[in-house]
Design a protein around this motif. Structure first.
Motif, PDB file in Angstrom:
ATOM      1  N   SER A 124       0.833  -1.212   0.000  1.00  0.00           N
ATOM      2  CA  SER A 124       0.000   0.000   0.000  1.00  0.00           C
ATOM      3  C   SER A 124       0.864   1.256   0.000  1.00  0.00           C
ATOM      4  O   SER A 124       0.502   2.269  -0.621  1.00  0.00           O
ATOM      5  CB  SER A 124      -0.926   0.002   1.221  1.00  0.00           C
ATOM      6  OG  SER A 124      -0.171  -0.059   2.432  1.00  0.00           O
TER       7      SER A 124
ATOM      8  N   GLN B  55       2.699   2.189  -3.494  1.00  0.00           N
ATOM      9  CA  GLN B  55       1.904   2.866  -4.515  1.00  0.00           C
ATOM     10  C   GLN B  55       1.915   4.389  -4.375  1.00  0.00           C
ATOM     11  O   GLN B  55       1.648   5.104  -5.335  1.00  0.00           O
ATOM     12  CB  GLN B  55       0.466   2.356  -4.450  1.00  0.00           C
ATOM     13  CG  GLN B  55       0.337   0.866  -4.723  1.00  0.00           C
ATOM     14  CD  GLN B  55      -1.054   0.353  -4.434  1.00  0.00           C
ATOM     15  OE1 GLN B  55      -2.037   0.836  -5.000  1.00  0.00           O
ATOM     16  NE2 GLN B  55      -1.162  -0.628  -3.549  1.00  0.00           N
TER      17      GLN B  55
ATOM     18  N   ASP C 135      -0.503  -7.842   1.943  1.00  0.00           N
ATOM     19  CA  ASP C 135      -1.409  -7.120   1.045  1.00  0.00           C
ATOM     20  C   ASP C 135      -2.690  -7.925   0.817  1.00  0.00           C
ATOM     21  O   ASP C 135      -3.796  -7.365   0.820  1.00  0.00           O
ATOM     22  CB  ASP C 135      -0.710  -6.848  -0.292  1.00  0.00           C
ATOM     23  CG  ASP C 135      -1.586  -6.079  -1.257  1.00  0.00           C
ATOM     24  OD1 ASP C 135      -1.987  -4.940  -0.934  1.00  0.00           O
ATOM     25  OD2 ASP C 135      -1.897  -6.621  -2.340  1.00  0.00           O
TER      26      ASP C 135
ATOM     27  N   THR D 240      -4.959  -7.824   3.911  1.00  0.00           N
ATOM     28  CA  THR D 240      -5.751  -6.600   4.071  1.00  0.00           C
ATOM     29  C   THR D 240      -6.942  -6.550   3.137  1.00  0.00           C
ATOM     30  O   THR D 240      -7.874  -5.769   3.361  1.00  0.00           O
ATOM     31  CB  THR D 240      -4.881  -5.354   3.815  1.00  0.00           C
ATOM     32  OG1 THR D 240      -4.358  -5.403   2.464  1.00  0.00           O
ATOM     33  CG2 THR D 240      -3.716  -5.291   4.789  1.00  0.00           C
ATOM     34  N   ARG D 241      -6.932  -7.375   2.098  1.00  0.00           N
ATOM     35  CA  ARG D 241      -8.011  -7.319   1.100  1.00  0.00           C
ATOM     36  C   ARG D 241      -8.932  -8.529   1.104  1.00  0.00           C
ATOM     37  O   ARG D 241     -10.140  -8.400   0.880  1.00  0.00           O
ATOM     38  CB  ARG D 241      -7.408  -7.162  -0.312  1.00  0.00           C
ATOM     39  CG  ARG D 241      -6.675  -5.859  -0.538  1.00  0.00           C
ATOM     40  CD  ARG D 241      -6.154  -5.728  -1.949  1.00  0.00           C
ATOM     41  NE  ARG D 241      -5.056  -6.643  -2.226  1.00  0.00           N
ATOM     42  CZ  ARG D 241      -5.183  -7.761  -2.933  1.00  0.00           C
ATOM     43  NH1 ARG D 241      -6.345  -8.113  -3.437  1.00  0.00           N
ATOM     44  NH2 ARG D 241      -4.131  -8.536  -3.147  1.00  0.00           N
TER      45      ARG D 241
END
Length: 560
Positions: free
Chosen positions: A191, A194, A273, A276-277
């Protein structure tokens, strides 16, 4: 996965700098922003005496939900003969395509360079570029010369850049800065990658990005004060921020940086990652990892994992990390009674075992919880049975004798002989591997004096109890109710155990004292002595010294 780039080229036109080529996938507003960020300057002395060895500028930043990877080079004089011309070639990618590259901009730019994609002159036409994503790539270069503490400060400052707005300025050549940037992005969560922009040549007009660099020559001066100055040649950093930034995640990542491979770190960040999704996808991936990788992931993101478990009462995530969590972490998670109830209802073997360890390791164990849960008791007794049969000790962390202090009342109130037997056997197996303290030996005596075992386990009880009695020199009070109930062959077995114990050290004085104390409390004292004599005769020379002790005792008795 095949990924696609829009393209944009910016250089001097007939009268001014302008976009000279662009693909159709960009809006007018996005093109204007690309133009504003496509800047390149040289010191006047270098333009006056061109050497052809001018710095190359690489940039990475965001426009809306697009990601820009650009290169700027000095192009000498423009069409009107003026110095200061430059050529900027930008590649623009969507978030979905960037994801296929693990959001690692250094790997993207290196792939564009290796494929000869950056142009130096205006092409006849320009179309979107397609390229296979190469995933994570580890360069054949060494890590930057920076210690763990400095790296942690550097990462913390970069992670907090949106708050303080002070960039990191690095002094380095082109190759060195690319290697350093590769390390920085490898150690950054997806995150953050980016939004963490860079400019490898920030002379004159650095982009408003988190990190930029300048060549090490004094010719390239800086007129502003950055948040951190990083000299890659010496490995030193200078912090100009009001407070030196530190963050737990930065500390953990820096620690990994010193001892683990970049590919492993990138893999851990990739799993986070996903965590978290999409926790379902994450569980599939983490459950395939070996215990070492799972432990590293938990150590790196412990705070986030525990917070998620508490906020979502997620038993599946808890189960995935139950083998890596400390007892303090279990206490933190189970501060919510709701998730504890779900865990007990799930009846997961590994998780139940961890809960039992958590309960038993406390200073004041919550035995009400343990005994109130059929699934926990069943798991514990199954483990105890396995121990007795296979000599496999499950609860190494638990100090069993201390636990018995808390269990005595429960055992007594339940009046469950099988329960008593299980804990007694467990205790004896435990004491084989640990040195018993005096208070623990007294505890054992207290426990066994309260047991009323039947004939089946009684031999084992008495034999093992003699072991404790001998080691701790405690009175074998349990003989009062036990010895007379044994069959003859069982009595012989117990006596043989006693003789074997004393025979190891041949301590005549200790054995005589033991016999005298025993005879005082056993109604059938003469029978007891007879069994000892029989055992001695069967053992012949082995127990000859014991026979002498018995003779001396008999002589003393006759004198009296």
């Amino acid at each position: 996965m095949t990924t696609q780039f829009e393209q944009h080229i910016y250089t001097s036109g007939e009268r001014e700098f302008t976009t000279v080529a662009v693909t159709k996938g960009l809006t007018e507003g996005q093109i204007i922003e690309l133009e504003q960020n496509s800047l390149y300057f040289l010191p006047e002395t270098m333009m006056a005496k061109p050497t052809g060895n001018n710095p190359v500028k690489y940039v990475f930043y965001r426009i809306d939900d697009l990601f820009v990877f650009g290169r700027g080079i000095y192009a000498g004089k423009d069409s009107m003969g003026r110095d200061g011309n430059y050529f900027f070639h930008n590649f623009i990618m969507t978030r979905d395509d960037f994801k296929a590259w693990d959001y690692h901009p250094v790997n993207v730019i290196r792939s564009l360079i290796a494929s000869g994609c950056f142009l130096s002159s205006q092409p006849a036409s320009l179309t979107p570029l397609t390229m296979e994503a190469r995933g994570f790539d580890t360069p054949n270069s060494s890590k930057p010369a920076i210690d763990e503490t400095q790296m942690s400060i550097l990462l913390a400052a970069l992670f907090a850049f949106p708050k303080h707005g002070k960039p990191v300025m690095a002094r380095a050549g082109e190759n060195d800065i690319f290697n350093a940037l590769h390390t920085i992005y490898t150690l950054s969560p997806f995150s953050i990658r980016q939004s963490l922009g860079f400019d490898t040549y920030g002379y004159g007009a650095a982009l408003p990005v988190a990190i930029f660099s300048l060549p090490p020559d004094d010719l390239f001066t800086l007129h502003t004060v950055p948040g951190i100055e990083w000299n890659l040649a010496s490995g030193s950093i200078k912090v100009n921020l009001q407070t030196s930034p530190r963050a737990e995640l930065a500390d953990n990542l820096s620690r990994l940086f010193m001892k683990d491979s970049p590919s492993l770190i990138n893999g851990l960040l990739g799993m986070f990652d996903i965590f978290t999704r999409d926790t379902s996808a994450f569980l599939q991936q983490i459950n395939r990892q070996n215990p070492e990788v799972r432990q590293k992931f938990y150590d790196l993101f412990k705070k986030e994992i525990l917070s998620y478990i508490l906020n979502h009462n997620d038993v599946e995530i808890l189960s995935a990390f139950s083998g890596t969590m400390s007892f303090n972490s279990f206490a933190q998670v189970f501060s919510s009674g709701q998730i504890l109830a779900q865990v007990l209802a799930k009846n997961d073997t590994a998780l139940n075992r961890q809960i039992i360890k958590w309960i038993l390791s406390a200073k004041n164990p919550d035995l009400d919880l343990l005994f109130a849960s059929a699934s926990l008791l069943e798991r514990m007794f199954a483990d105890i049975d396995e121990l007795i049969m296979n000599k496999k000790f499950t609860y190494q962390e638990v100090r069993i004798p201390v636990l018995f202090l808390h269990f005595l009342d429960f055992i007594r109130n339940r009046n469950d002989e099988q329960l008593e037997w299980k804990f007694a056997m467990y205790f004896f197996e435990w004491q084989k591997q640990h040195r018993l303290e005096k208070k623990e030996l007294k505890l054992a005596a207290s426990l066994f004096s309260k047991l009323h075992a039947k004939k089946l386990p009684q031999i084992e009880f008495m034999s093992k109890f003699f072991t404790l009695a001998y080691k701790g020199k405690i009175k074998p009070d349990w003989f009062k109710t036990g010895f007379s109930e044994l069959e003859d062959n069982q009595k012989s077995h117990v006596i043989h155990t006693v003789l074997s114990l004393f025979n190891k050290k041949k301590n005549e004085k200790a054995f005589a004292s033991f016999l005298k104390k025993t005879l005082k409390i056993i109604p059938e004292g003469e029978e007891f002595i007879a069994h000892i004599q029989t055992a001695c005769e069967q053992g012949r020379s082995r127990f000859e010294w014991i026979t002498e002790v018995l003779r001396d005792m008999e002589k003393d008795k006759e004198k009296k």
